[in-house]
Motif scaffolding. Structure first.
Motif, mmCIF file in Angstrom:
data_model
loop_
_atom_site.group_PDB
_atom_site.id
_atom_site.type_symbol
_atom_site.label_atom_id
_atom_site.label_comp_id
_atom_site.label_asym_id
_atom_site.label_seq_id
_atom_site.Cartn_x
_atom_site.Cartn_y
_atom_site.Cartn_z
ATOM 1 N N THR A 592 0.810 -1.223 0.000
ATOM 2 C CA THR A 592 0.000 0.000 0.000
ATOM 3 C C THR A 592 0.837 1.263 0.000
ATOM 4 O O THR A 592 0.284 2.361 -0.131
ATOM 5 C CB THR A 592 -0.952 0.029 1.214
ATOM 6 O OG1 THR A 592 -0.189 0.068 2.429
ATOM 7 C CG2 THR A 592 -1.849 -1.198 1.228
ATOM 8 N N GLY A 593 2.168 1.146 0.166
ATOM 9 C CA GLY A 593 3.007 2.323 0.102
ATOM 10 C C GLY A 593 4.106 2.332 1.144
ATOM 11 O O GLY A 593 4.322 1.360 1.872
ATOM 12 N N PHE A 637 -0.480 -1.193 5.554
ATOM 13 C CA PHE A 637 0.081 -0.125 6.383
ATOM 14 C C PHE A 637 -0.626 1.210 6.190
ATOM 15 O O PHE A 637 -0.640 2.040 7.091
ATOM 16 C CB PHE A 637 1.578 0.044 6.099
ATOM 17 C CG PHE A 637 2.432 -1.079 6.622
ATOM 18 C CD1 PHE A 637 2.001 -1.883 7.665
ATOM 19 C CD2 PHE A 637 3.667 -1.342 6.060
ATOM 20 C CE1 PHE A 637 2.785 -2.916 8.151
ATOM 21 C CE2 PHE A 637 4.477 -2.371 6.528
ATOM 22 C CZ PHE A 637 4.026 -3.164 7.573
ATOM 23 N N ILE A 638 -1.209 1.443 5.024
ATOM 24 C CA ILE A 638 -1.858 2.740 4.810
ATOM 25 C C ILE A 638 -2.993 2.960 5.799
ATOM 26 O O ILE A 638 -3.316 4.093 6.143
ATOM 27 C CB ILE A 638 -2.384 2.859 3.354
ATOM 28 C CG1 ILE A 638 -2.801 4.310 3.061
ATOM 29 C CG2 ILE A 638 -3.534 1.902 3.095
ATOM 30 C CD1 ILE A 638 -3.181 4.565 1.620
ATOM 31 N N ALA A 639 -3.581 1.862 6.292
ATOM 32 C CA ALA A 639 -4.726 1.963 7.208
ATOM 33 C C ALA A 639 -4.356 1.594 8.636
ATOM 34 O O ALA A 639 -5.230 1.310 9.459
ATOM 35 C CB ALA A 639 -5.859 1.066 6.722
ATOM 36 N N LEU A 716 7.381 11.761 2.602
ATOM 37 C CA LEU A 716 6.589 10.576 2.886
ATOM 38 C C LEU A 716 5.491 10.922 3.897
ATOM 39 O O LEU A 716 5.658 11.810 4.726
ATOM 40 C CB LEU A 716 7.469 9.457 3.464
ATOM 41 C CG LEU A 716 8.440 8.765 2.506
ATOM 42 C CD1 LEU A 716 9.309 7.771 3.274
ATOM 43 C CD2 LEU A 716 7.695 8.064 1.378
ATOM 44 N N PRO A 717 4.373 10.212 3.860
ATOM 45 C CA PRO A 717 3.324 10.449 4.857
ATOM 46 C C PRO A 717 3.791 10.019 6.251
ATOM 47 O O PRO A 717 4.501 9.027 6.410
ATOM 48 C CB PRO A 717 2.165 9.567 4.377
ATOM 49 C CG PRO A 717 2.461 9.249 2.953
ATOM 50 C CD PRO A 717 3.951 9.234 2.840
ATOM 51 N N ASP A 745 -8.980 10.452 4.564
ATOM 52 C CA ASP A 745 -9.801 9.307 4.175
ATOM 53 C C ASP A 745 -9.040 8.273 3.349
ATOM 54 O O ASP A 745 -9.650 7.418 2.708
ATOM 55 C CB ASP A 745 -11.031 9.768 3.407
ATOM 56 C CG ASP A 745 -10.695 10.507 2.121
ATOM 57 O OD1 ASP A 745 -9.490 10.684 1.822
ATOM 58 O OD2 ASP A 745 -11.622 10.916 1.395
ATOM 59 N N LEU A 746 -7.708 8.363 3.340
ATOM 60 C CA LEU A 746 -6.840 7.434 2.613
ATOM 61 C C LEU A 746 -7.011 7.533 1.102
ATOM 62 O O LEU A 746 -6.675 6.599 0.368
ATOM 63 C CB LEU A 746 -7.069 5.981 3.068
ATOM 64 C CG LEU A 746 -7.041 5.719 4.570
ATOM 65 C CD1 LEU A 746 -7.169 4.215 4.864
ATOM 66 C CD2 LEU A 746 -5.791 6.275 5.224
#
Length: 793
Positions: A592-593, A637-639, A716-717, A745-746
């Motif tokens: 997911t990133g 991982f994004i969530a 990076l986020p 909200d991804l």
């Protein structure tokens, strides 16, 4: 004197009786009785096939029901419509377990009490009020039974069975004669709920991963998916005609009558589900359908196939109270919920347990789990689950009610048309994020239903610049049941809430036996694993120069003469890092990133420890730099969501017999109800939702630390959700504007704030109290050498 001696004798006898009685009571830790753990009973038999799926691949407790003076339950393996080694169990008031010889296994989760015949129906079993079991063989009625419902025309003698592939049977409760009514009447897969009310049978499924090839003409109603959001279904049948209510992912269908069925033909009906925006709550009242929305506490349940939602429910739990469990959040749910009275739904907690069912029994709330599995989880030797016993107030000690969701997520919105109502009652800190794509400013009007009577009043209007973003933090003391929104222009818009619950500020003393990261004393470093060859916990002490293997039984005592499995443990449980770290923060990466999360102490990089492991079925915990995080197998991982910062020297962790087991205890620790030792070596035992009590998530780190930054190139986020008090420090070697952007909200980033940084100066900014988004990142407007450092307290 005689009276005094008599009293002393009586008191001594009473004390002896009490001590003897206490000794008879089985061991219980954090609401879990280890001896009640369920297993796939053929798993350890000689010659038994050890597979990642199928029989023994999972051991969820699909349904629990008080009946005939006992608690009855069925377990399930995945994808087995023709049976398995899973069992039908009953537990008596002394917590003694009976495994019934009539057991046929399978993948069941249905339970209904048929009033007229006085029978409990669960899986394919019919159990009378004396506990006598009859069973319909899978050769007669195959299927993964997910719901049993009252019959539309002959409820005294017949019931419906609904299975996960969509088959619908009717069965005579006296003769057990079976008739298959439909093979696949409506689209969607992974059937969940079915219930009869208002002269309709309503069924739900929550997936779109086909089990067999399907064409539109095979269906009684509906169609194959037309877009990415066509997943699952809510559908009804009046005995003649099927209708599609909504093409979304739905699970439970029930009403105020619960597992007894609707009390009359006017009783409201409820169904819960979800889409990309939020949790859905559907209401059928006086023949009309209505939609309400609620937040998700976790994305671990999201999946196209619906595989990661093992039976969210609404069910009574004693004293007239009902609980609703959906997407990692438990709610107090009123029996009175209807269109004219929608008040009373209040969040109770966020949780980590994977909960297939719950009920009230012996004056306690009982929760079943789907816990340790071998599905893509080689660190576990065999699948197993257990029950949790507790009180209403115990539920409030789990995680705070933290979640997110909204009525719109990049949706086409018509001017003046109100959104679905969104629950806002009972949440502590509340942020609303608003965006749109119109070239001109758009005004969003927030409307509230204060009393839950469907009477709406305007609360506030917020104007968002053309193609812009704004946020609004609801003030402390704000009180309403529901909120909805309208716009003054047609546009594509998002309206998305972030709620932050009350957290455990201080670490609970229950964890005192586990060494702190700052402790200099000796630590019990153990690798731990649920065994595959038996039901014990395998333990490999790696603290000293010489490794020592042991096994622990259900009484948490060492097993004598256990065969040495050191080589197996070292091979399966090798400690390997899944993250990297730089001067700024921790970096994690998956499909997911690539993302950044906070640091706590450099000491965590000086010893080997487990940083990732599945603890509940199909979701795993990260243990990185002294913080536990929850991650879904599919959502990635994004969530990710943070759970607790422990600042403990935890070497390994797992679930076993329904208990959470932690390694990393002090060698001089004393027994305290959670620490159990055999000699000097000991482990900590508790429940998975005890983790919240380690203390709220905290940490610090940055997206840049003295990094050479390119203009207009985002960092990076960096994780923001789940943290409380948040601030940031920014420095640069040249005059620069640095813009902080947030992803709520991804689905992408929005400009939050631009901060002017004079060369060589440090600028500090404190985020407003209550503000939250999932991720934050930074963008500079010119090349520079910069630091952007976040502190979460």
């Amino acid at each position: 004197m005689k009276n005094k001696l008599t009293w002393i004798t009586f008191a001594t006898s009473l004390l002896m009786f009490s001590n003897a009685d206490a000794q008879k009571k089985p061991l219980q830790i954090s609401g879990v009785y280890p001896h009640l753990a369920t297993f796939n009973e053929s798993w350890a038999l000689p010659g038994a096939a050890k597979k990642a799926g199928g029989d023994g691949g999972e051991n969820g407790i699909g349904a629990i029901t008080p009946w005939a003076g006992q608690l009855w339950m069925v377990t399930y393996s995945p994808h087995l419509p023709k049976g398995s080694s899973d069992k039908l169990y009953s537990i008596d008031k002394d917590l003694k377990v009976t495994i019934h010889p009539e057991s046929i296994g399978g993948t069941p989760a249905n339970r209904m009490i048929h009033k007229e015949s006085n029978q409990l129906i669960t899986s394919n079993y019919f159990i009378d009020d004396k506990g006598k079991v009859r069973v319909i063989p899978f050769t007669v009625m195959p299927g993964r039974m997910t719901a049993t419902a009252r019959h539309l025309t002959d409820p005294a003698n017949m019931v419906y069975f609904y299975d996960m592939e969509g088959m619908l049977y009717e069965t005579n409760v006296h003769t057990l004669a079976v008739k298959k009514l439909f093979h696949k009447p409506v689209p969607g897969w992974h059937g969940k709920g079915a219930y009869t009310s208002q002269n309709q049978l309503v069924v739900a499924n929550n997936g779109e991963e086909a089990v067999f090839k399907l064409k539109k003409e095979d269906l009684e109603a509906g169609d194959l998916p037309k877009n990415d959001e066509d997943k699952g279904v809510l559908a009804s049948w009046d005995g003649k005609t099927w209708k599609i209510i909504e093409r979304r992912q739905f699970t439970d269908v029930t009403g105020p009558g619960g597992i007894y069925g609707a009390p009359d033909d006017k009783s409201p009906l409820w169904s819960i589900g979800w889409d990309k925006r939020s949790v859905l709550l559907k209401l059928l009242d006086k023949g009309q359908w209505y939609t309400y929305r609620m937040p998700k506490a976790a994305h671990t349940y999201d999946h196209r196939g619906g595989w990661y939602t093992e039976w969210p429910r609404i069910r009574e739990v004693g004293n007239g109270k009902m609980l609703m469990d959906m997407h990692g959040m438990i709610y107090d749910f009123p029996k009175t919920f209807s269109r004219s009275n929608s008040a009373g739904i209040v969040p109770v907690n966020s949780h980590l347990r994977y909960i297939p069912d719950f009920c009230s029994w012996n004056n306690q709330i009982v929760i079943s789990t789907d816990e340790t599995t071998v599905l893509e989880n080689p660190m576990a030797g065999r699948s197993q689950s257990n029950l949790w016993f507790g009180k209403w107030d115990d539920l409030k000690t789990w995680g705070g009610a933290t979640g997110w969701g909204g009525p719109w997520e990049n949706d086409q919105v018509k001017a003046g048309i109100a959104s679905d109502p969104f629950l806002i009652k009972g949440f502590d800190k509340k942020t609303l994020h608003l965006t749109h794509d119109a070239a001109q400013p758009v005004s969003f009007t927030i409307q509230i239903d204060k009393s839950g009577n469907n009477k709406w009043i305007d609360y506030k209007t917020i104007t968002v610049p053309g193609k812009g973003y704004e946020y609004f933090i609801f003030p402390a003391g704000f009180d309403a049941n529901w909120v909805r929104l309208k716009t003054d222009k047609d546009c594509t818009a998002s309206a998305f809430f972030h709620f932050t619950g009350k957290m455990h500020v201080k670490k609970d003393p229950m964890f005192d036996a586990i060494a702190d990261i700052t402790d200099n004393g000796a630590v019990n470093a153990n690798l731990i694993r649920p065994a595959g060859h038996n039901k014990n916990l395998q333990v490999l002490n790696i603290s000293g120069d010489k490794k020592q293997y042991n096994e622990i039984d259900e009484k948490l005592q060492a097993v004598a003469n256990a065969a040495d499995s050191t080589a197996q443990m070292e091979r399966i449980l090798a400690l390997k890092k899944i993250y990297t770290i730089d001067e700024a923060s921790v970096i994690i990466n998956d499909k997911t990133g690539t993302f950044r999360i906070p640091k706590t102490s450099a000491a965590y990089e000086t010893f080997a420890s487990r940083d990732r492991r599945e603890t509940e079925s199909e979701r795993f915990m990260l243990n990185i730099q002294g913080t536990f995080y929850e991650v879904g197998r599919e959502s990635g991982f994004i969530a990710v969501r943070p759970v607790a910062t422990h600042n403990k020297r935890i070497t390994d962790f797992c679930t076993w017999r329904g208990l959470l087991v932690l390694s990393g205890t002090k060698q001089n620790a004393k027994p305290d109800g959670h620490y159990f030792a055999n000699g000097e070596n000991g482990l900590w035992y508790g429940g998975i939702d005890d983790l919240w009590k380690l203390g709220k998530p905290v940490g610090e780190g940055g997206v840049w630390k003295n990094n050479n930054v390119k203009a207009s190139t985002p960092s990076l986020p960096y994780l923001m959700t789940g943290y409380d008090r948040k601030s940031v420090k920014l420095t640069s070697d040249v005059d620069v504007n640095i813009t902080l952007e947030v992803d709520f909200d991804l689905s992408g980033f929005n400009k939050f704030k631009t901060i002017r940084i004079p060369a060589g100066k440090t600028v500090e900014y404190a985020f407003p109290e209550g503000f939250s988004a999932h991720w934050v990142r930074a963008v500079a407007d010119k090349d520079c050498k910069a630091t952007v450092w976040f502190t979460y307290q």
